[in-house]
Write an enzyme that holds these catalytic residues in place. Structure first.
Site, PDB file in Angstrom:
ATOM      1  N   SER A 199      -5.723  17.252  -9.330  1.00 31.29           N
ATOM      2  CA  SER A 199      -4.109  16.823  -8.724  1.00 31.29           C
ATOM      3  C   SER A 199      -4.550  17.496  -7.890  1.00 31.29           C
ATOM      4  CB  SER A 199      -3.278  17.691  -9.983  1.00 31.29           C
ATOM      5  OG  SER A 199      -2.175  17.508  -9.259  1.00 31.29           O
ATOM      6  N   GLY A 243      -3.479  -5.127   1.673  1.00 28.24           N
ATOM      7  CA  GLY A 243      -4.254  -6.655   1.447  1.00 28.24           C
ATOM      8  C   GLY A 243      -4.875  -6.782   2.382  1.00 28.24           C
ATOM      9  N   ASP A 284     -10.687  -4.896   7.466  1.00 26.74           N
ATOM     10  CA  ASP A 284     -10.128  -5.960   7.156  1.00 26.74           C
ATOM     11  C   ASP A 284      -9.530  -6.522   8.285  1.00 26.74           C
ATOM     12  OD1 ASP A 284      -9.894  -5.912   4.476  1.00 26.74           O
ATOM     13  OD2 ASP A 284      -7.983  -5.087   4.158  1.00 26.74           O
ATOM     14  N   GLY A 296     -19.366   1.431   9.930  1.00 26.83           N
ATOM     15  CA  GLY A 296     -18.555   2.731   9.776  1.00 26.83           C
ATOM     16  C   GLY A 296     -18.657   3.351  11.588  1.00 26.83           C
ATOM     17  N   ASP A 319       0.905  -1.090   0.199  1.00 25.27           N
ATOM     18  CA  ASP A 319      -0.369   0.090  -0.439  1.00 25.27           C
ATOM     19  C   ASP A 319       1.071   1.122   0.239  1.00 25.27           C
ATOM     20  OD1 ASP A 319      -1.850  -1.712   0.272  1.00 25.27           O
ATOM     21  OD2 ASP A 319      -2.537  -0.831   2.544  1.00 25.27           O
ATOM     22  N   ASN A 343     -20.020  -3.787   4.168  1.00 25.67           N
ATOM     23  CA  ASN A 343     -20.499  -2.185   4.157  1.00 25.67           C
ATOM     24  C   ASN A 343     -21.685  -1.670   3.947  1.00 25.67           C
ATOM     25  OD1 ASN A 343     -20.059  -0.835   1.831  1.00 25.67           O
ATOM     26  ND2 ASN A 343     -17.303  -1.077   2.433  1.00 25.67           N
ATOM     27  N   PHE A 369      -5.894   0.052  -7.664  1.00 25.48           N
ATOM     28  CA  PHE A 369      -5.039  -0.692  -7.281  1.00 25.48           C
ATOM     29  C   PHE A 369      -5.138  -1.652  -9.301  1.00 25.48           C
ATOM     30  CE2 PHE A 369      -5.681  -5.028  -6.762  1.00 25.48           C
ATOM     31  CZ  PHE A 369      -5.487  -5.380  -5.711  1.00 25.48           C
TER      32      PHE A 369
END
Length: 293
Positions: free
Chosen positions: A36, A48, A252, A221, A12, A191, A116
């Site tokens: 940007s 991951g 995770d 959340g 990551d 979620n 990703f």
């Protein structure tokens, strides 16, 4: 008891944007989007879904068995798992491709934009799930499409109870495929946003999904989560974090706690309570695998 964790191992790259995305993106100009972001803060973490879930489960005292694929640049990740005491029986390293890479940008409100690159993850289906006496539980988290389909069938064929946790991989599947996942799975976790998409694509409500499995959890959340069992909903309240530092990997960590509770034979609501506590610990630390109990 060991839990097979199917999903990605990724590096990551985390970038911190000090402003708000909403202030930089003009809603009426999305058809010519060209923005940007200046990101003064940048770091590289081990991540991951499979790696993050395995880290949480191991920290809680469980026995994770990640099933994932690393690229030719994955030796450092392999060494890290071994140093943490995480078994690598089902971690395969392939050449001529990179380990999966996630580029994650977080704004001051903890909104995230992620790019990703799947890399070696697209070969995750090569590794098969086979019955073993110590394997009593599993989870299908976001992975290569073929791997998710095949591993779900292999769990079912082996008689191993498993959690279906499609996460950001959910859009890869149509309604019939998602319904087939649900029918093979023992539990489902999503979620709030994913739950709405899952219901929309399958035509199944949360109540109906819970009746086709042993339970559904919808995480909300900072509002806690909904636990659905046999059509009945229980709201599990949130746990206040000491600080909101970094949301990366929070879901995770929650799922690692879920697996630990399931290993202990807990009710789904009790598993969710632990998940909320662990999620609060994770969000107070930077990086998906740097928090401690």
């Amino acid at each position: 008891m060991a839990a097979v964790i199917c999903g990605s191992l990724a590096f990551d790259t985390i970038m911190g944007f000090e402003g708000r995305f909403a202030e930089q993106i003009l809603p009426d100009q999305l058809h010519i989007l060209n923005v940007s972001f200046l990101v003064p803060a940048l770091r590289r973490d081990f991540g991951g879904c499979a790696g993050n879930i395995a880290y949480a489960l191991k920290l809680l005292g469980g026995e994770p068995l990640p099933m994932a694929t690393l690229g030719s640049d994955g030796a450092e990740y392999l060494a890290r798992m071994e140093s943490l005491g995480i078994r690598t029986d089902f971690v395969r390293q392939v050449q001529d491709t990179y380990t999966a890479q996630a580029m994650i940008m977080t704004d001051r409100d903890n909104n995230q934009i992620t790019a990703f690159h799947p890399g070696a993850m697209m070969q995750a289906h090569i590794t098969r799930i086979e019955p073993r006496p110590e394997i009593r539980l599993g989870i299908i988290s976001p992975d290569g499409r073929d791997a998710m389909l095949q591993h779900a069938q292999q769990f079912a064929d082996a008689g191993i109870p498993f959690v279906f946790d499609p996460g950001q991989g959910l859009p890869m599947f149509n309604g019939d495929e998602l319904a087939a996942f649900i029918d093979k799975a023992t539990w489902v976790t999503v979620n709030d946003y994913e739950g709405k998409m899952l219901s929309e694509r399958t035509g199944l409500s949360s109540e109906q999904i819970s009746r086709r499995t042993q339970g559904l959890v919808v995480t909300l959340g900072h509002e806690g989560c909904e636990v659905w069992v046999d059509g009945e909903k229980t709201v599990v309240p949130p746990v206040q974090a000491t600080a909101v530092v970094d949301p990366t990997g929070c879901g995770d960590a929650w799922r690692g706690a879920l697996l630990f509770g399931l290993e202990q034979g807990w009710s789904l609501a009790r598993c969710a309570e632990l998940g909320n506590k662990v999620g609060a610990l994770k969000i107070a630390s930077r990086g998906p695998q740097n928090w401690t109990m």
